[in-house]
Motif scaffolding. Structure first.
Motif, mmCIF file in Angstrom:
data_model
loop_
_atom_site.group_PDB
_atom_site.id
_atom_site.type_symbol
_atom_site.label_atom_id
_atom_site.label_comp_id
_atom_site.label_asym_id
_atom_site.label_seq_id
_atom_site.Cartn_x
_atom_site.Cartn_y
_atom_site.Cartn_z
ATOM 1 N N VAL A 1 -16.422 57.481 -1.505
ATOM 2 C CA VAL A 1 -17.716 57.621 -2.172
ATOM 3 C C VAL A 1 -18.058 59.109 -2.262
ATOM 4 O O VAL A 1 -18.114 59.804 -1.241
ATOM 5 C CB VAL A 1 -18.832 56.871 -1.407
ATOM 6 N N TRP A 2 -18.288 59.585 -3.489
ATOM 7 C CA TRP A 2 -18.642 60.983 -3.706
ATOM 8 C C TRP A 2 -20.153 61.127 -3.816
ATOM 9 O O TRP A 2 -20.827 60.258 -4.356
ATOM 10 C CB TRP A 2 -17.991 61.522 -4.983
ATOM 11 N N SER A 3 -20.672 62.251 -3.328
ATOM 12 C CA SER A 3 -22.096 62.547 -3.441
ATOM 13 C C SER A 3 -22.285 63.697 -4.424
ATOM 14 O O SER A 3 -21.332 64.207 -5.000
ATOM 15 C CB SER A 3 -22.680 62.912 -2.067
ATOM 16 N N ASN A 4 -23.537 64.113 -4.620
ATOM 17 C CA ASN A 4 -23.843 65.136 -5.605
ATOM 18 C C ASN A 4 -23.715 66.557 -5.063
ATOM 19 O O ASN A 4 -23.754 67.513 -5.833
ATOM 20 C CB ASN A 4 -25.263 64.941 -6.147
ATOM 21 N N GLY A 5 -23.565 66.721 -3.745
ATOM 22 C CA GLY A 5 -23.535 68.054 -3.169
ATOM 23 C C GLY A 5 -22.154 68.697 -3.226
ATOM 24 O O GLY A 5 -21.133 68.034 -3.457
ATOM 25 N N MET A 6 -22.128 69.996 -2.979
ATOM 26 C CA MET A 6 -20.868 70.742 -2.927
ATOM 27 C C MET A 6 -20.977 71.833 -1.873
ATOM 28 O O MET A 6 -21.953 72.580 -1.834
ATOM 29 C CB MET A 6 -20.533 71.351 -4.285
ATOM 30 N N ARG A 7 -19.947 71.907 -1.011
ATOM 31 C CA ARG A 7 -19.895 72.952 0.016
ATOM 32 C C ARG A 7 -19.124 74.147 -0.544
ATOM 33 O O ARG A 7 -18.010 74.002 -1.057
ATOM 34 C CB ARG A 7 -19.187 72.410 1.256
ATOM 35 N N GLY B 1 -10.332 77.655 3.866
ATOM 36 C CA GLY B 1 -9.074 77.571 3.140
ATOM 37 C C GLY B 1 -9.257 77.053 1.738
ATOM 38 O O GLY B 1 -8.559 77.467 0.812
ATOM 39 N N THR B 2 -10.203 76.131 1.566
ATOM 40 C CA THR B 2 -10.580 75.624 0.243
ATOM 41 C C THR B 2 -12.051 75.971 0.032
ATOM 42 O O THR B 2 -12.930 75.299 0.577
ATOM 43 C CB THR B 2 -10.366 74.105 0.155
ATOM 44 N N PRO B 3 -12.355 77.040 -0.720
ATOM 45 C CA PRO B 3 -13.755 77.515 -0.809
ATOM 46 C C PRO B 3 -14.711 76.483 -1.389
ATOM 47 O O PRO B 3 -15.842 76.383 -0.944
ATOM 48 C CB PRO B 3 -13.646 78.744 -1.713
ATOM 49 N N TRP B 4 -14.264 75.689 -2.389
ATOM 50 C CA TRP B 4 -15.138 74.714 -3.033
ATOM 51 C C TRP B 4 -14.712 73.315 -2.584
ATOM 52 O O TRP B 4 -13.544 72.933 -2.717
ATOM 53 C CB TRP B 4 -15.056 74.807 -4.552
ATOM 54 N N ALA B 5 -15.658 72.548 -2.076
ATOM 55 C CA ALA B 5 -15.348 71.193 -1.624
ATOM 56 C C ALA B 5 -16.513 70.277 -1.969
ATOM 57 O O ALA B 5 -17.657 70.538 -1.574
ATOM 58 C CB ALA B 5 -15.085 71.158 -0.116
ATOM 59 N N THR B 6 -16.249 69.234 -2.730
ATOM 60 C CA THR B 6 -17.281 68.267 -3.081
ATOM 61 C C THR B 6 -17.548 67.363 -1.882
ATOM 62 O O THR B 6 -16.625 66.859 -1.241
ATOM 63 C CB THR B 6 -16.825 67.416 -4.278
ATOM 64 N N GLU B 7 -18.822 67.148 -1.609
ATOM 65 C CA GLU B 7 -19.203 66.333 -0.463
ATOM 66 C C GLU B 7 -19.022 64.855 -0.787
ATOM 67 O O GLU B 7 -19.259 64.412 -1.915
ATOM 68 C CB GLU B 7 -20.654 66.621 -0.075
ATOM 69 N N GLY B 8 -18.600 64.118 0.209
ATOM 70 C CA GLY B 8 -18.380 62.688 0.034
ATOM 71 C C GLY B 8 -17.969 62.061 1.345
ATOM 72 O O GLY B 8 -17.887 62.730 2.398
ATOM 73 N N THR B 9 -17.690 60.762 1.317
ATOM 74 C CA THR B 9 -17.346 60.011 2.515
ATOM 75 C C THR B 9 -16.190 59.068 2.224
ATOM 76 O O THR B 9 -16.176 58.403 1.181
ATOM 77 C CB THR B 9 -18.560 59.206 3.021
ATOM 78 N N PHE B 10 -15.228 59.026 3.156
ATOM 79 C CA PHE B 10 -14.163 58.036 3.100
ATOM 80 C C PHE B 10 -14.399 57.076 4.267
ATOM 81 O O PHE B 10 -14.506 57.497 5.421
ATOM 82 C CB PHE B 10 -12.792 58.688 3.226
ATOM 83 N N ARG B 11 -14.494 55.774 3.964
ATOM 84 C CA ARG B 11 -14.874 54.840 5.019
ATOM 85 C C ARG B 11 -14.104 53.540 4.901
ATOM 86 O O ARG B 11 -13.542 53.199 3.859
ATOM 87 C CB ARG B 11 -16.361 54.563 4.939
ATOM 88 N N ARG B 12 -14.102 52.819 6.008
ATOM 89 C CA ARG B 12 -13.485 51.498 6.066
ATOM 90 C C ARG B 12 -14.505 50.461 5.634
ATOM 91 O O ARG B 12 -15.658 50.469 6.064
ATOM 92 C CB ARG B 12 -12.995 51.209 7.471
ATOM 93 N N VAL B 13 -14.120 49.551 4.754
ATOM 94 C CA VAL B 13 -15.006 48.517 4.239
ATOM 95 C C VAL B 13 -14.788 47.248 5.050
ATOM 96 O O VAL B 13 -13.663 46.772 5.202
ATOM 97 C CB VAL B 13 -14.750 48.259 2.743
ATOM 98 N N THR B 14 -15.882 46.722 5.554
ATOM 99 C CA THR B 14 -15.810 45.467 6.326
ATOM 100 C C THR B 14 -16.122 44.304 5.409
ATOM 101 O O THR B 14 -17.097 44.293 4.664
ATOM 102 C CB THR B 14 -16.813 45.504 7.483
ATOM 103 N N GLN B 15 -15.245 43.315 5.429
ATOM 104 C CA GLN B 15 -15.422 42.138 4.575
ATOM 105 C C GLN B 15 -16.388 41.147 5.216
ATOM 106 O O GLN B 15 -16.460 41.003 6.410
ATOM 107 C CB GLN B 15 -14.071 41.454 4.349
#
Length: 396
Positions: free
Chosen positions: A370-376, A382-396
Motif C-alpha cells: 500500500v502506497w501513501s502520498n508522502g515522500m522521504r 543511499g536512495t535519496p527519494w523514497a515514496t512512503e508506503g507499507t508492506f503487510r501480511r493480509v489476514t483472511q
C-alpha cells in the motif's frame, strides 16, 4: 489579345500567392523540407519581420534577431524564402537592403503546426462544417452540391487509402505514430453523412455522386477498424490509446477524482533514474521493457509414478513468499522506506521492491503493498527519494 493578357495576369497572381504559401516547405529551390527544425527557423525569421514593423529587416538584422540559430542556416533560409517570394525588397530597386515578409507563408506555417499536432483533424472538421453550410444555402445550385460531394469523396478516399496502406505495410510503431489519422473518426463520418443527406434531399439526381461518398466513408471506417485492431493485437490495449481524440483525455483528466487518476498506475513500478545511468542505458532499458515475452508454461507431467517436479509457477510463488517473509522478519507490516534504506543502494532496493510488488499482485499470496502520498527526501541516504508506503501480511 487583351483578354489573353488579363488571363495571364490573373494566373500569375495566383501562382505568386501559391509560391508564397509553399515557401515554408522549400528546403532549397524545388525541394521539400524534411527536417522539422527548418520550420522553426522559418518561424523565427517571420516572427522577426512581424516585430520589425513597417521598416522591414536586412539580412544582417534578421540573423541578429534569430541568433539562436546558426548564421549560415538563417542566411540560407532567408535566400530560399526570398526566392519563393515570401520575402521581397521593401522598395524594388537594385541596391535596396531592407526586406518585408508576406502574410501568406506565415498562415501556411501556422497551418503546418496545427497539422503536426492534431493530424489535420481540426481542419477537416472545419471543412465539413463549411460544406454543410454551403449546400444548405437556399441559393446553392446542384453543381455546387455535386462539387461538395466530390471533394469529400476524395478526402475520405485519401484518408482510407493511407490508413489501409499503413495497416498492410507498416510496423506497429509506425502505425502508432500515425494514429492521429483515426482520431475523432465517428464525428467526421457523422458530419460527412449530414452533408450527404442534405445534398441527396435537395438534388436527388446526384444519387450517383452520393453513392461514391458513402463508399468512401465505408472504406475509411473499415480502415480505421483494421488499424485499431492491429494496434490492439500487436501492442496491447494500452498501446492503442492514441486512437482516442485528445478531447476525451482532457475531459477525463479534468473531471476525474485523484483516486481515479492514481488508479491507472495501480500495480505499476517506476524506477527513479540514478545519476550514474547513461542515456544509452536508459534507452536500452525502455526498449527492452517494451518487448513482450512469452508466458512460462509448466513442464509436462511425468508418465511414471515418480513424484512430479514442482512447476515453475509454484517455484516462483514460493520464492516470492520467502522474500516477503524475509522482509517482514516475523512482523505483520514494515515501512517501505525502512526496506529501501535497509537495501543500501537503489539497485538492490529496486529488485526488492519488484519482488514485493509481484507478491502483492500474486493471487495465491496473502501480502499487500500500500502506497501513501508522502515522500522521504534525504540526500545522505543511499536512495535519496523514497515514496512512503507499507508492506503487510493480509489476514483472511
Amino acid at each position: 489579345m487583351d483578354a489573353t493578357l488579363l488571363d495571364a495576369e490573373a494566373e500569375a497572381a495566383v501562382l505568386r500567392v501559391y509560391r508564397q504559401v509553399f515557401a515554408v516547405l522549400a528546403r532549397e529551390a524545388g525541394a521539400m523540407i524534411v527536417e522539422p527544425d527548418l520550420l522553426d527557423v522559418d518561424q523565427a525569421i517571420l516572427d522577426a519581420f512581424a516585430e520589425a514593423g513597417s521598416d522591414g529587416l536586412t539580412v544582417e538584422q534578421a540573423t541578429l534577431a534569430c541568433r539562436a540559430y546558426s548564421h549560415d542556416v538563417i542566411v540560407r533560409r532567408f535566400d530560399v524564402l526570398r526566392q519563393y517570394g515570401a520575402i521581397t525588397k521593401l522598395v524594388d530597386r537594385p541596391n535596396e537592403l531592407r526586406h518585408r515578409a508576406a502574410f501568406a507563408p506565415y498562415v501556411m506555417l501556422m497551418f503546418l503546426r496545427r497539422m503536426s499536432v492534431q493530424g489535420g483533424q481540426a481542419e477537416l472538421h472545419q471543412l465539413l462544417t463549411l460544406e454543410a453550410h454551403s449546400v444548405s444555402d437556399p441559393q446553392a445550385t446542384s453543381e455546387q452540391g455535386q462539387a461538395s460531394i466530390e471533394r469529400l469523396t476524395k478526402v475520405f478516399r485519401l484518408l482510407g487509402n493511407e490508413l489501409a496502406i499503413l495497416v498492410s505495410t507498416s510496423t506497429t510503431a509506425q502505425l502508432r505514430e500515425n494514429a492521429q489519422l483515426a482520431w475523432g473518426n465517428e464525428r467526421l463520418i457523422e458530419q460527412a453523412e449530414k452533408v450527404h443527406r442534405i445534398v441527396l434531399d435537395r438534388w436527388p439526381a446526384l444519387h450517383r455522386a452520393c453513392t461514391s461518398l458513402r463508399m468512401s466513408l465505408a472504406a475509411y471506417a473499415d480502415a480505421v477498424q483494421l488499424a485499431a485492431g492491429r494496434l490492439v493485437e500487436r501492442a496491447g490495449t494500452t498501446r492503442a490509446l492514441g486512437l482516442l481524440p485528445i478531447e476525451t483525455w482532457l475531459t477525463f483528466t479534468r473531471t476525474s477524482e485523484p483516486d481515479v487518476l492514481a488508479g491507472v498506475l495501480d500495480g505499476l513500478l517506476f524506477d527513479a533514474a540514478a545519476p550514474d545511468f547513461s542515456p544509452q542505458t536508459m534507452v536500452e532499458a525502455v526498449e527492452t521493457g517494451r518487448r513482450t515475452g512469452t508466458a512460462r508454461m509448466a513442464p509436462p507431467r511425468p508418465t511414471a509414478d515418480a513424484d512430479a517436479p514442482e512447476s515453475a509457477a509454484a517455484t516462483d510463488r514460493e520464492d516470492l513468499r520467502a522474500e516477503a517473509e524475509r522482509v517482514l522478519a516475523g512482523r505483520t507490516s514494515v515501512d517501505i522506506v525502512e526496506v529501501i534504506d535497509g537495501a543500501g543502494d537503489w539497485l538492490t532496493a529496486r529488485r526488492v521492491l519488484a519482488e514485493l510488488t509481484a507478491a502483492h499482485l500474486h493471487d495465491e499470496l496473502d501480502y499487500e503493498l500500500v502506497w501513501s502520498n508522502g515522500m522521504r527526501i534525504d540526500p545522505t541516504a543511499g536512495t535519496p527519494w523514497a515514496t512512503e508506503g507499507t508492506f503487510r501480511r493480509v489476514t483472511q
